[in-house]
Design a protein around this motif. Structure first.
Motif, PDB file in Angstrom:
ATOM      1  N   LEU A 196      -5.076 -15.703  -0.174  1.00 21.37           N
ATOM      2  CA  LEU A 196      -5.906 -16.273   0.364  1.00 21.37           C
ATOM      3  C   LEU A 196      -7.546 -15.970  -0.207  1.00 21.37           C
ATOM      4  O   LEU A 196      -8.528 -16.509  -0.160  1.00 21.37           O
ATOM      5  CB  LEU A 196      -5.907 -15.894   1.834  1.00 21.37           C
ATOM      6  CG  LEU A 196      -4.717 -16.361   2.704  1.00 21.37           C
ATOM      7  CD1 LEU A 196      -4.541 -15.543   4.022  1.00 21.37           C
ATOM      8  CD2 LEU A 196      -4.932 -17.744   2.995  1.00 21.37           C
ATOM      9  N   ARG A 205      -0.090 -12.497   0.222  1.00 20.22           N
ATOM     10  CA  ARG A 205      -0.276 -13.698   0.948  1.00 20.22           C
ATOM     11  C   ARG A 205      -1.957 -13.387   1.256  1.00 20.22           C
ATOM     12  O   ARG A 205      -2.802 -14.232   0.676  1.00 20.22           O
ATOM     13  CB  ARG A 205       0.360 -14.059   2.302  1.00 20.22           C
ATOM     14  CG  ARG A 205      -0.425 -15.136   3.100  1.00 20.22           C
ATOM     15  CD  ARG A 205       0.120 -16.190   2.734  1.00 20.22           C
ATOM     16  NE  ARG A 205      -0.662 -17.332   3.608  1.00 20.22           N
ATOM     17  CZ  ARG A 205      -1.210 -18.432   3.186  1.00 20.22           C
ATOM     18  NH1 ARG A 205      -1.108 -18.796   2.167  1.00 20.22           N
ATOM     19  NH2 ARG A 205      -1.657 -19.201   4.307  1.00 20.22           N
ATOM     20  N   ILE A 238       3.471  -3.715  12.167  1.00 19.15           N
ATOM     21  CA  ILE A 238       3.529  -4.214  10.986  1.00 19.15           C
ATOM     22  C   ILE A 238       3.684  -5.773  11.072  1.00 19.15           C
ATOM     23  O   ILE A 238       2.949  -6.631  10.486  1.00 19.15           O
ATOM     24  CB  ILE A 238       4.784  -3.772   9.985  1.00 19.15           C
ATOM     25  CG1 ILE A 238       4.656  -2.483   9.597  1.00 19.15           C
ATOM     26  CG2 ILE A 238       5.233  -4.823   8.670  1.00 19.15           C
ATOM     27  CD1 ILE A 238       5.754  -1.888   8.777  1.00 19.15           C
ATOM     28  N   ASN A 255       0.748  -7.849  12.022  1.00 23.32           N
ATOM     29  CA  ASN A 255      -0.711  -7.279  11.247  1.00 23.32           C
ATOM     30  C   ASN A 255      -0.979  -8.364  10.123  1.00 23.32           C
ATOM     31  O   ASN A 255      -0.351  -7.871   8.802  1.00 23.32           O
ATOM     32  CB  ASN A 255      -0.492  -5.841  10.747  1.00 23.32           C
ATOM     33  CG  ASN A 255      -1.888  -5.376   9.935  1.00 23.32           C
ATOM     34  OD1 ASN A 255      -2.933  -6.223   9.916  1.00 23.32           O
ATOM     35  ND2 ASN A 255      -1.584  -4.425   9.305  1.00 23.32           N
ATOM     36  N   THR A 305       2.636 -10.337   3.745  1.00 26.00           N
ATOM     37  CA  THR A 305       1.413 -10.272   4.257  1.00 26.00           C
ATOM     38  C   THR A 305       0.510  -9.956   3.254  1.00 26.00           C
ATOM     39  O   THR A 305      -0.587 -10.372   2.775  1.00 26.00           O
ATOM     40  CB  THR A 305       1.057  -9.257   5.452  1.00 26.00           C
ATOM     41  OG1 THR A 305       1.766  -9.964   6.695  1.00 26.00           O
ATOM     42  CG2 THR A 305      -0.223  -9.300   5.855  1.00 26.00           C
ATOM     43  N   LEU A 321       1.133  -0.451   6.789  1.00 21.39           N
ATOM     44  CA  LEU A 321       0.607  -1.282   8.201  1.00 21.39           C
ATOM     45  C   LEU A 321       1.238  -2.534   7.919  1.00 21.39           C
ATOM     46  O   LEU A 321       0.956  -3.192   8.877  1.00 21.39           O
ATOM     47  CB  LEU A 321      -0.699  -0.954   8.262  1.00 21.39           C
ATOM     48  CG  LEU A 321      -1.405   0.273   8.362  1.00 21.39           C
ATOM     49  CD1 LEU A 321      -2.931   0.220   8.528  1.00 21.39           C
ATOM     50  CD2 LEU A 321      -0.922   1.020   9.705  1.00 21.39           C
ATOM     51  N   PHE A 322       1.529  -3.370   6.865  1.00 21.37           N
ATOM     52  CA  PHE A 322       1.712  -4.434   6.781  1.00 21.37           C
ATOM     53  C   PHE A 322       2.944  -4.825   5.690  1.00 21.37           C
ATOM     54  O   PHE A 322       3.669  -3.671   5.315  1.00 21.37           O
ATOM     55  CB  PHE A 322       0.704  -5.138   5.711  1.00 21.37           C
ATOM     56  CG  PHE A 322       0.204  -4.246   4.736  1.00 21.37           C
ATOM     57  CD1 PHE A 322       0.951  -4.172   3.487  1.00 21.37           C
ATOM     58  CD2 PHE A 322      -0.943  -3.453   5.063  1.00 21.37           C
ATOM     59  CE1 PHE A 322       0.412  -3.359   2.630  1.00 21.37           C
ATOM     60  CE2 PHE A 322      -1.603  -2.574   4.091  1.00 21.37           C
ATOM     61  CZ  PHE A 322      -0.728  -2.705   2.756  1.00 21.37           C
ATOM     62  N   THR A 371      -8.877  -6.562   6.739  1.00 18.02           N
ATOM     63  CA  THR A 371      -8.188  -7.186   8.000  1.00 18.02           C
ATOM     64  C   THR A 371      -6.843  -6.834   8.253  1.00 18.02           C
ATOM     65  O   THR A 371      -6.402  -6.946   9.331  1.00 18.02           O
ATOM     66  CB  THR A 371      -8.404  -8.546   7.800  1.00 18.02           C
ATOM     67  OG1 THR A 371      -7.389  -8.825   6.683  1.00 18.02           O
ATOM     68  CG2 THR A 371      -9.621  -9.266   7.541  1.00 18.02           C
ATOM     69  N   ILE A 372      -6.342  -6.143   7.160  1.00 18.35           N
ATOM     70  CA  ILE A 372      -4.746  -5.593   7.564  1.00 18.35           C
ATOM     71  C   ILE A 372      -4.667  -4.107   7.282  1.00 18.35           C
ATOM     72  O   ILE A 372      -3.616  -3.403   7.474  1.00 18.35           O
ATOM     73  CB  ILE A 372      -3.825  -6.437   6.594  1.00 18.35           C
ATOM     74  CG1 ILE A 372      -4.191  -6.044   5.052  1.00 18.35           C
ATOM     75  CG2 ILE A 372      -3.782  -7.804   6.842  1.00 18.35           C
ATOM     76  CD1 ILE A 372      -2.761  -6.326   4.184  1.00 18.35           C
ATOM     77  N   ASN A 373      -5.747  -3.440   6.735  1.00 20.24           N
ATOM     78  CA  ASN A 373      -5.688  -1.768   6.565  1.00 20.24           C
ATOM     79  C   ASN A 373      -7.027  -1.413   6.991  1.00 20.24           C
ATOM     80  O   ASN A 373      -7.963  -1.455   6.359  1.00 20.24           O
ATOM     81  CB  ASN A 373      -5.231  -1.683   5.171  1.00 20.24           C
ATOM     82  CG  ASN A 373      -5.099  -0.310   4.803  1.00 20.24           C
ATOM     83  OD1 ASN A 373      -5.383   0.748   5.766  1.00 20.24           O
ATOM     84  ND2 ASN A 373      -4.508  -0.011   3.756  1.00 20.24           N
TER      85      ASN A 373
END
Lengths: 224, 315
Positions: free
Chosen positions: A26, A22, B64, B67, A19, A14-15, A82-84
């Motif tokens: 964070l 990174r 992608i 996100n 990302t 998904l990313f 937040t991304i998955n």
């Protein structure tokens, strides 16, 4: 999911790699200085592995359970989610693993450690040291900033590899404690492989070593 | 565009308005009067068949690329991509609840931009039909828009229940258009059956210069049934660009006002008469400007498109 055979690993990514790494940066900033605490706990676990004994096993299991809960809460729920969107389900698996570690290792005290008694146990110590020392160095060695380092007790991969190390050091294999770590190794390896990350094989290789070491312990010891 | 015009076209990059309009007419497109690309060219649009509303040939995907979670640096970067997209005359942005934080990142960008021209396209992606309205509402809040222009059933998941919901929402004025999506050539048989039986405004599927299965039945059916077509994965997630960039841009690219392989790939797609727009995704401002360049200038006709595909096949 219909026509599942038409899906490839990249369909589930998904990313972007940028990302993904990174996010570690964070996350490390957000939880600092927990890294120091976790590294201290990691060193303490190495000492426990060398001492062995009932109390040492209990303490090691407790430390690992705490690390699994921390990773579930701070990383998987607090950041990775937040991304998955699947991160919350992974977190449930991590909580189950923590409960199993507490039940088997702390409450029932069945995690009898026998470090350096045989090659398999030595492999266990090696896996733990890999997680504690080598894995945080992978990011800078591959040209990524130090702030993206994956530290034992903070990031999932080194925590899982360290757990495999402790379980491999046990007198006999505890297969029920290996299920979640091995599943994560497959998942993490697949994610990194799909992102074409150079370190993609590290965690799956650790899983294979842990699995072989555990299997060796089930073989009958040859009698003279 | 005829291949026999190659040399003269290469020497005369300025194309007459009559020629431009003739090439656009062949693809069912018209030139918008107002917004312009970064190159100063007029953005070409096509009408949504069910209403006649004009949509620029190139939209913006968010799979992608958008996100990025809560990373403030990356969020601002995405907002800049959106700013460049709107500045170049773009309208349609597409997302899905499946795309992680993409919807919230779009909402973050929209809150910082005065995007009056936005055409919001989202999806419903949940197995429970009864949970569809709640998911659509959560998506709407993430975008921060009063209502979606288009909601599509993502990958045909629980499509019967969701299409009922979407039709009811459209009738109540809670959205303007209804659609379905698929990707990577999956479930085209079922996709076609739904197109034949349901009153859809839009369909979305994968089509590019090497994945051309859509040309057989889906695209002709969309024309026949009066459905707009959105094309996803125009670059095969960057794989096509990576492969083609190893080769020099052919001379004929200038004949259709292309200065990059990305524009060649996009023009191949959007010039198909049944295609309404393509939705490339990117994280870079220069790339979004380059992509929007494909929504302007001369478009290839059927013969030229065949030549483009044949050339790429040889690489």
């Amino acid at each position: 999911m219909s026509e599942w055979w038409t899906y490839s690993l990249s369909d589930f990514l998904l990313f972007s790699p940028r990302t993904y790494y990174r996010l570690f940066e964070l996350y490390n900033i957000a939880v600092w200085p927990a890294q120091i605490v976790m590294l201290a706990l990691g060193i303490a676990t190495v000492v426990l592995l060398r001492r062995a004994g009932a109390g040492a096993a209990r303490a090691a299991a407790g430390i690992l359970a705490a690390c699994w809960l921390f990773v579930a809460s701070a990383y998987l729920i607090g950041h990775y989610d937040t991304i998955n969107w699947a991160a919350r389900y992974f977190a449930a698996g991590f909580v189950i693993q923590a409960v199993l570690l507490v039940w088997t290792g702390v409450v029932r005290n069945r995690l009898s450690l026998q470090p350096r008694a045989d090659s398999a146990s030595r492999a266990g110590l090696g896996l733990f040291l890999l997680a504690l020392i080598v894995e945080p160095l992978i990011a800078p060695l591959l040209g990524r900033p130090w702030t993206q380092a994956e530290v034992f007790g903070i990031a999932p991969d080194p925590t899982i590899v360290a757990t495999l190390g402790v379980l491999t050091s046990a007198e006999r294999p505890h297969w029920h404690l290996l299920v979640v770590p091995l599943l994560w190794c497959a998942l993490s390896g697949a994610t990194l492989w799909t992102m074409q990350s150079p370190e993609a094989l590290v965690v799956p290789a650790a899983a294979v070593v842990g699995l072989i070491a555990a299997a060796c312990k089930t073989l009958p010891v040859p009698q003279p | 565009m005829r291949s026999g015009r190659t040399s003269s076209m290469q020497n005369s990059p300025s194309f007459s308005r009559r020629q431009l309009l003739r090439s656009l007419a062949a693809t069912g497109a018209t030139a918008m009067l107002a917004p312009a690309t970064a190159l100063g060219q007029q953005v070409v649009t096509k009408p949504i068949p069910s209403t006649g509303e004009a949509i620029p040939l190139v939209g913006l995907g968010s799979w992608i690329t958008f996100n990025v979670g809560n990373d403030p640096v990356a969020r601002n970067s995405c907002a800049e991509v959106m700013r460049a997209f709107f500045a170049a005359g773009g309208r349609l942005i597409d997302s899905s609840p499946m795309y992680g934080s993409s919807q919230k990142v779009i909402g973050y960008g929209l809150a910082r931009l005065n995007a009056q021209s936005l055409f919001s396209a989202d999806k419903v992606w949940i197995s429970s039909g009864t949970s569809g309205p709640a998911q659509i509402e959560a998506s709407r809040q993430a975008w921060g828009v009063p209502r979606f222009d288009l909601v599509q059933v993502h990958n045909l998941l629980s499509w019967e229940q969701h299409l009922r919901t979407l039709s009811a929402m459209k009738a109540a004025g809670q959205l303007r258009y209804v659609g379905i999506t698929t990707s990577e050539g999956r479930r085209h048989g079922e996709f076609e059956r739904i197109m034949r039986t349901q009153p859809l405004d839009f369909v979305q599927a994968t089509y590019n210069i090497v994945d051309r299965e859509l040309e057989g039945r889906i695209l002709p059916l969309a024309r026949e049934r009066g459905m707009a077509v959105i094309i996803n994965r125009p670059f095969r997630e960057g794989e096509l660009i990576k492969k083609l960039q190893r080769h020099p841009l052919p001379g004929w690219a200038a004949e259709i006002d292309c200065t990059s392989w990305a524009q060649v790939l996009l023009k191949f797609i959007v010039s198909h008469p049944a295609v309404t727009c393509a939705i490339p995704a990117t994280t870079r401002v220069d790339h979004v400007q380059e992509n929007m360049g494909a929504a302007a200038g001369r478009m290839p006709d059927a013969a030229f498109r065949a030549r483009m595909a044949a050339h790429v096949e040889t690489l």
